[in-house]
Scaffold this motif. Structure first.
Motif, short mmCIF file in Angstrom:
data_model
loop_
_atom_site.label_atom_id
_atom_site.label_comp_id
_atom_site.label_asym_id
_atom_site.label_seq_id
_atom_site.Cartn_x
_atom_site.Cartn_y
_atom_site.Cartn_z
N THR A 99 -4.96 120.90 60.60
CA THR A 99 -3.88 121.60 59.88
C THR A 99 -2.65 121.20 60.76
O THR A 99 -2.85 120.83 61.93
CB THR A 99 -4.06 123.11 60.11
OG1 THR A 99 -4.25 123.85 61.64
CG2 THR A 99 -5.22 123.73 59.46
N LYS A 100 -1.40 121.28 60.00
CA LYS A 100 -0.25 120.58 60.54
C LYS A 100 0.83 121.38 60.88
O LYS A 100 1.78 121.31 61.69
CB LYS A 100 0.12 119.22 59.69
CG LYS A 100 -0.66 118.26 59.76
CD LYS A 100 -0.91 117.14 60.67
CE LYS A 100 -0.67 117.43 62.12
NZ LYS A 100 -2.26 117.95 62.53
N ALA A 101 1.12 122.42 60.04
CA ALA A 101 2.41 123.20 60.01
C ALA A 101 2.41 124.03 61.28
O ALA A 101 3.52 123.99 61.96
CB ALA A 101 2.39 124.16 58.84
N CYS A 104 3.21 121.35 64.26
CA CYS A 104 4.42 120.82 64.24
C CYS A 104 5.51 121.58 64.49
O CYS A 104 6.48 121.15 65.28
CB CYS A 104 4.49 120.00 62.92
SG CYS A 104 3.19 118.68 62.43
N GLY A 119 2.99 114.40 64.21
CA GLY A 119 1.75 115.11 63.89
C GLY A 119 0.96 114.25 63.03
O GLY A 119 1.29 113.10 62.37
N HIS A 121 -3.36 113.36 61.50
CA HIS A 121 -4.58 113.83 61.15
C HIS A 121 -5.55 112.80 60.48
O HIS A 121 -5.40 112.42 59.32
CB HIS A 121 -4.43 115.05 60.07
CG HIS A 121 -5.85 115.53 59.54
ND1 HIS A 121 -5.97 116.26 58.40
CD2 HIS A 121 -7.20 115.45 60.08
CE1 HIS A 121 -7.23 116.66 58.27
NE2 HIS A 121 -8.00 116.08 59.32
N THR A 147 2.70 113.03 59.88
CA THR A 147 3.61 114.25 59.42
C THR A 147 4.76 114.34 60.46
O THR A 147 5.02 115.12 61.19
CB THR A 147 3.03 115.49 59.32
OG1 THR A 147 2.38 115.97 60.66
CG2 THR A 147 1.98 115.70 58.52
N GLN A 175 4.69 115.85 54.41
CA GLN A 175 5.07 116.90 54.97
C GLN A 175 4.13 117.92 55.48
O GLN A 175 3.04 117.96 54.85
CB GLN A 175 6.15 117.66 54.09
CG GLN A 175 7.36 116.88 53.70
CD GLN A 175 8.10 116.68 54.97
OE1 GLN A 175 8.38 117.53 55.85
NE2 GLN A 175 8.92 115.66 55.07
N PRO A 176 4.35 118.54 56.48
CA PRO A 176 3.16 119.22 57.24
C PRO A 176 2.59 120.23 56.16
O PRO A 176 1.48 120.34 56.19
CB PRO A 176 3.96 119.99 58.34
CG PRO A 176 4.99 118.87 58.88
CD PRO A 176 5.22 118.43 57.65
N HIS A 179 0.61 118.91 53.30
CA HIS A 179 -0.75 118.24 53.97
C HIS A 179 -1.68 119.58 53.91
O HIS A 179 -2.72 119.57 53.59
CB HIS A 179 -0.60 117.82 55.34
CG HIS A 179 -1.90 117.77 56.23
ND1 HIS A 179 -2.50 118.94 56.79
CD2 HIS A 179 -2.56 116.57 56.51
CE1 HIS A 179 -3.54 118.40 57.49
NE2 HIS A 179 -3.74 117.11 57.12
N ASP A 180 -1.30 120.76 54.58
CA ASP A 180 -2.07 121.72 54.73
C ASP A 180 -2.40 122.59 53.28
O ASP A 180 -3.49 122.80 53.05
CB ASP A 180 -1.32 122.93 55.48
CG ASP A 180 -1.24 122.64 56.93
OD1 ASP A 180 -1.72 121.46 57.51
OD2 ASP A 180 -0.68 123.59 57.70
N ASN A 243 -4.40 128.23 58.82
CA ASN A 243 -4.01 127.73 57.52
C ASN A 243 -4.09 129.06 56.49
O ASN A 243 -4.69 128.74 55.32
CB ASN A 243 -4.45 126.48 56.69
CG ASN A 243 -3.83 125.75 55.79
OD1 ASN A 243 -2.77 126.08 55.69
ND2 ASN A 243 -4.67 125.06 55.36
#
Length: 370
Positions: A99-101, A104, A119, A121, A147, A175-176, A179-180, A243
């Motif tokens: 997960t990125k948000a 980041c 970021g 993945h 990201t 964008q984070p 992605h999520d 997430n």
């Protein structure tokens, strides 16, 4: 080329990335940090990294590239520690979390100016774990998401992207939050649903009279459908919690879809059900097969051969003679969707294709599994 890269987390992904960066000339020196000292020691012994550190400060003080190859919760905690350390100006920091948000946002809030967080993945993995399973080819043909935040230094991004492309992965910039959302639909929710399917059969298998039938007949297609439910429980807990909002919305959508299916069950002709299965099959069959995705690929074939003593030994011997890495062998008892009765699994597509060739020229009927 990066002068010094530090891998934080000596597991499968961290170790594989270290090997791949080294073999493709993207780094000059590799160091590792891990909460388990024995993992670091093993990484040095195996030649995955040049040096290992117990203290994060000692490892990153002169690093040009820092890679967090730890679970998402641990990565967030370590980012807090990293933000207090004197980092080299121009240092690039990245991660491999699913997960990125959250990651980041934390990096943007904590890391000082002059340190570039981007970021990442990699859509790659294996049923194996630990640095001993590290494989320099793990990222070949895999999508590797980056990201970068708005305003990311172009030189820093280009340098990291070039290093990732050097390991033969395919860079995709997202964008984070996007992605999520996407990965929740194609990886996180499928994992939850697979675990729910297993839970249902587990409860049914406790029936005092016919419970044993569920486990006996689940040996074929059910195991394939629910394979991803075998993931690490603590890791998946952290992924889902990281997430949760996106996953909650998707599960509500899934719930609505189940309600729609229940309505279709009431149709006398079943035309709605037929349309449902037809559209799903068409979309699934049109999905790309050459790229690795968020869910780990399986490299398996089955063979049809006479049930006779020594069959599995003969197959294993053929693989050994030709230097082919056979990951596992098993008998298929529930053969509704399998032509062969012996299942062979491999660690890579290359091994699978070589294994199939050897078996064919030795008189076996081979079936590839979609």
């Amino acid at each position: 080329m990066f002068g010094k890269a530090v891998i934080i987390g000596c597991g499968l992904i961290g170790g594989s990335l270290a090997l791949a960066l080294r073999e493709n000339g993207a780094v000059r020196q590799l160091a590792a940090v891990d909460s388990n000292p024995s993992s670091c020691e093993l990484a040095v012994q195996l030649g995955v990294v040049d040096a290992a550190y117990e203290d994060l400060r000692d490892a990153v003080v002169d690093a040009d590239l820092i890679v967090f190859a730890a679970p998402v919760r641990q990565t967030c905690e370590l980012l807090s520690e990293l933000s207090t350390l004197p980092l080299k100006k121009g240092c690039i920091v990245t991660d491999v979390c699913s997960t990125k948000a959250e990651v980041c946002a934390k990096a943007a809030r904590l890391l000082p100016p002059g340190v570039h967080f981007i970021g990442g993945h990699p859509m790659a993995g294996s049923e194996k774990s630990g640095v001993r399973a590290a494989n320099a080819r793990l990222f070949e043909n895999a999508v590797y998401v980056l990201t970068p935040p708005d305003g990311t230094d172009e030189g820093a991004f280009s340098k990291l992207a070039a290093a990732i492309e050097s390991v033969k992965a395919q860079v995709l910039v997202l964008q984070p939050a996007l992605h999520d959302r996407v990965v929740a639909a194609i990886s996180h929710v499928p994992h939850i649903i697979a675990a729910q399917l297993v839970d249902q059969v587990m409860r049914l298998s406790g029936h005092p009279e016919h419970g044993g039938l569920y486990t006996k007949l689940a040996a074929g297609g059910f195991r394939d459908v629910t394979r991803i439910a075998s993931g690490n429980a603590a890791m998946w807990r952290d992924i889902v919690l990281s997430n949760r909002d996106v996953i909650r919305d998707l599960l509500l959508d899934w719930q609505s879809g189940v309600a729609d299916l229940l309505d279709k069950l009431g149709e006398s002709e079943g035309l709605g059900l037929q349309s449902f299965f037809h559209e799903a099959a068409e979309f699934r069959d049109a999905l790309p097969t050459k790229l690795r995705g968020a869910v780990r690929s399986v490299y398996e074939i089955s063979i049809d051969a006479a049930d006779e003593p020594g069959l599995i030994g003969k197959v294993a011997t053929l693989m050994g003679i030709h230097g082919i890495n056979l990951n596992g062998v098993g008998l298929i008892e529930s053969r509704e969707e399998d032509n062969g009765q012996v299942l062979l699994s491999y660690r890579s597509k290359r091994d699978m294709e070589q294994g199939a060739h050897v078996l064919l020229i030795n008189g076996f009927q081979v079936y590839f599994r979609d």
